[in-house]
Write a protein that holds these residues in place. Structure first.
Motif, short mmCIF file in Angstrom:
data_model
loop_
_atom_site.label_atom_id
_atom_site.label_comp_id
_atom_site.label_asym_id
_atom_site.label_seq_id
_atom_site.Cartn_x
_atom_site.Cartn_y
_atom_site.Cartn_z
N HIS A 213 -29.09 22.30 -52.15
CA HIS A 213 -30.26 21.55 -52.49
C HIS A 213 -30.38 20.41 -52.17
O HIS A 213 -30.98 18.96 -53.03
N LYS A 214 -30.40 20.12 -50.98
CA LYS A 214 -30.22 18.92 -50.79
C LYS A 214 -30.79 19.05 -49.14
O LYS A 214 -31.18 20.08 -48.42
N SER A 215 -31.71 17.85 -49.20
CA SER A 215 -31.80 17.70 -48.14
C SER A 215 -31.15 17.51 -46.23
O SER A 215 -29.81 16.95 -46.73
N ILE A 216 -31.33 17.61 -44.96
CA ILE A 216 -30.26 17.88 -43.89
C ILE A 216 -30.11 16.04 -43.78
O ILE A 216 -28.95 15.88 -43.48
N PHE A 217 -30.76 15.16 -44.49
CA PHE A 217 -30.41 13.88 -44.13
C PHE A 217 -29.19 13.36 -45.33
O PHE A 217 -28.21 12.69 -44.80
N ASP A 218 -29.31 14.31 -46.63
CA ASP A 218 -28.41 13.97 -47.62
C ASP A 218 -27.32 14.93 -47.74
O ASP A 218 -25.59 14.18 -47.57
N TYR A 219 -27.59 15.91 -47.10
CA TYR A 219 -26.27 16.82 -46.90
C TYR A 219 -25.81 17.01 -45.26
O TYR A 219 -24.08 16.79 -45.04
N ALA A 220 -26.04 16.52 -44.28
CA ALA A 220 -25.48 16.67 -43.16
C ALA A 220 -26.40 15.19 -41.94
O ALA A 220 -26.70 15.33 -41.20
N PRO A 221 -26.15 13.75 -42.31
CA PRO A 221 -27.01 13.31 -42.05
C PRO A 221 -26.61 12.53 -40.34
O PRO A 221 -27.32 12.02 -39.60
N ASN A 222 -25.60 13.30 -39.49
CA ASN A 222 -25.58 12.88 -38.50
C ASN A 222 -25.33 14.49 -37.43
O ASN A 222 -25.29 14.39 -36.30
N SER A 223 -26.31 15.17 -38.37
CA SER A 223 -25.64 17.01 -37.44
C SER A 223 -27.23 16.58 -36.76
O SER A 223 -28.47 16.06 -36.31
N ASN A 224 -27.34 17.09 -35.45
CA ASN A 224 -28.67 17.77 -35.24
C ASN A 224 -29.90 18.08 -36.35
O ASN A 224 -31.44 17.89 -35.53
N GLY A 225 -29.75 18.78 -37.11
CA GLY A 225 -30.75 18.56 -37.95
C GLY A 225 -31.71 18.05 -38.64
O GLY A 225 -32.73 17.33 -38.51
N ALA A 226 -31.40 16.59 -39.06
CA ALA A 226 -30.99 15.45 -38.87
C ALA A 226 -31.94 14.64 -38.20
O ALA A 226 -32.88 14.13 -38.83
N ASN A 227 -30.93 14.93 -37.15
CA ASN A 227 -31.72 14.32 -35.78
C ASN A 227 -33.22 14.48 -34.90
O ASN A 227 -34.05 13.71 -35.19
N ASP A 228 -33.17 16.06 -35.63
CA ASP A 228 -34.70 16.81 -35.23
C ASP A 228 -35.58 16.30 -35.96
O ASP A 228 -36.88 16.15 -35.96
N TYR A 229 -35.43 16.10 -37.46
CA TYR A 229 -36.34 15.97 -38.70
C TYR A 229 -36.60 14.75 -38.58
O TYR A 229 -38.48 14.13 -38.70
N ILE A 230 -35.46 13.62 -38.38
CA ILE A 230 -36.39 12.05 -37.52
C ILE A 230 -37.42 11.95 -37.24
O ILE A 230 -37.74 11.46 -37.34
N SER A 231 -37.12 12.16 -36.07
CA SER A 231 -37.42 13.21 -34.90
C SER A 231 -39.35 13.76 -34.58
O SER A 231 -40.01 12.27 -34.30
N LEU A 232 -39.54 14.40 -35.36
CA LEU A 232 -40.12 15.01 -36.25
C LEU A 232 -41.16 14.46 -36.79
O LEU A 232 -42.63 14.11 -36.77
N GLY A 233 -40.69 13.81 -38.05
CA GLY A 233 -41.25 12.98 -38.94
C GLY A 233 -41.73 11.99 -38.30
O GLY A 233 -42.90 11.15 -38.90
N ARG A 234 -40.96 11.18 -37.36
CA ARG A 234 -41.74 9.84 -36.81
C ARG A 234 -43.87 10.02 -35.86
O ARG A 234 -43.78 9.68 -35.96
N GLU A 235 -42.89 11.28 -35.49
CA GLU A 235 -43.58 12.02 -33.83
C GLU A 235 -45.01 11.99 -35.35
O GLU A 235 -46.13 12.06 -34.97
N ILE A 236 -44.92 12.23 -36.69
CA ILE A 236 -46.62 12.59 -37.44
C ILE A 236 -47.12 11.74 -37.82
O ILE A 236 -48.00 12.00 -38.27
N LEU A 237 -45.79 10.79 -38.00
CA LEU A 237 -46.81 9.37 -38.80
C LEU A 237 -46.97 8.84 -38.34
O LEU A 237 -48.61 8.33 -38.28
N LYS A 238 -46.89 8.88 -36.86
CA LYS A 238 -47.14 8.61 -35.60
C LYS A 238 -48.76 8.92 -34.93
O LYS A 238 -50.25 8.29 -35.38
N LYS A 239 -48.73 10.24 -35.15
CA LYS A 239 -49.86 11.64 -35.14
C LYS A 239 -51.18 11.24 -35.66
O LYS A 239 -52.16 11.04 -35.88
N GLU A 240 -50.66 11.06 -37.38
CA GLU A 240 -50.83 10.83 -38.67
C GLU A 240 -51.98 8.96 -38.60
O GLU A 240 -52.36 8.71 -39.24
N GLY A 241 -51.64 8.21 -37.68
CA GLY A 241 -51.71 6.76 -37.77
C GLY A 241 -51.80 6.35 -39.05
O GLY A 241 -51.63 5.07 -39.57
N ILE A 242 -50.04 7.18 -39.67
CA ILE A 242 -49.42 6.16 -40.48
C ILE A 242 -49.18 5.42 -40.67
O ILE A 242 -47.39 5.33 -39.76
#
Length: 242
Positions: A213-242
């Motif tokens: 019941h944890k996000s990948i950032f809390d469970y494994a902050p240095n994992s590929n999964g965390a890095n990939d979702y950080i990248s995805l989140g940043r890309e969506i924020l930019k795309k949405e103009g946030i």
């Protein structure tokens, strides 16, 4: 408030994992975030480890409550569960031929409370999914495979019927295989810039984190999964103009 929904009528493509981790990413980045579970299976609520019997999206859409009481995950992240979605969807469609506009009307009342809403949907174009497409910017998600591409095309065509264009395509569970590379190439050729640059690689820690019941950032902050979702989140924020 920016509203994004994670859509594909094919199950098992990572919709809930993506919605769950994106909601956590946005909240950790300092944005007031609302996560909404519109899937009758209520997997997002279970991912959070929360009680499914709290005030639900159906309670709000059907006017069973005048009080707004989301589940508070932390100061920046709130959650609305799906509840008895199958029954509520039947009631919703009986409200009006334009039932799919009701979610958008409800969310407009929350504009001052949140900066972004992340909506998890069912693997079906049911009344809740239809409402999510109408109310939000649509991000279609898939894993490498022909059936999943068919689901993507169905999502794009269904969205167009609601006069909505898909805002982006998210590729998940990418592996270093010929199939994965071919699907990626095919998507680039067919959809161009709609395919987001950020691709989520297959990572066992993503599955492990859900069990805790944890996000990948809390469970494994240095994992590929965390890095990939950080990248995805940043890309969506930019795309949405946030």
């Amino acid at each position: 408030m920016k509203k994004i929904s994670i859509i594909n009528n094919k199950g098992g493509v990572g919709k809930t994992t993506t919605a769950f981790n994106l909601a956590h990413f946005f909240s950790k980045a300092g944005y007031k975030t609302l996560a909404i579970d519109l899937d009758p299976q209520q997997n997002m609520v279970r991912n959070f480890g929360m009680d499914e019997k709290k005030t639900t999206i159906g309670d709000y859409l059907l006017g069973r409550t005048d009080d707004y009481e989301p589940i508070v995950i932390n100061d920046n992240l709130h959650l609305i569960p799906a509840g008895n979605a199958e029954n509520d969807m039947q009631l919703l469609t009986s409200e009006s031929p334009l039932y799919f506009e009701i979610l958008n009307e409800f969310l407009s009342q929350l504009d001052e409370l949140y900066e972004i809403a992340v909506i998890d949907t069912a693997p079906a174009f049911n009344p809740y999914t239809t409402s999510a497409i109408y109310a939000s910017n649509v991000y279609s998600i898939l894993i490498p495979g022909q059936n999943e591409i068919n689901g993507l095309n169905t999502t794009i065509n269904f969205s167009k019927k609601l006069k909505k264009e898909v805002s982006g395509i998210i590729l998940t569970r990418m592996e270093k295989t010929a199939l994965s590379e071919k699907v990626k190439t095919d998507l680039e050729e067919a959809y161009g810039e709609l395919l987001l640059n950020s691709i989520v690689r297959k990572n066992v820690m993503l599955s492990e984190s859900i069990l805790e019941h944890k996000s990948i950032f809390d469970y494994a902050p240095n994992s590929n999964g965390a890095n990939d979702y950080i990248s995805l989140g940043r890309e969506i924020l930019k795309k949405e103009g946030i």
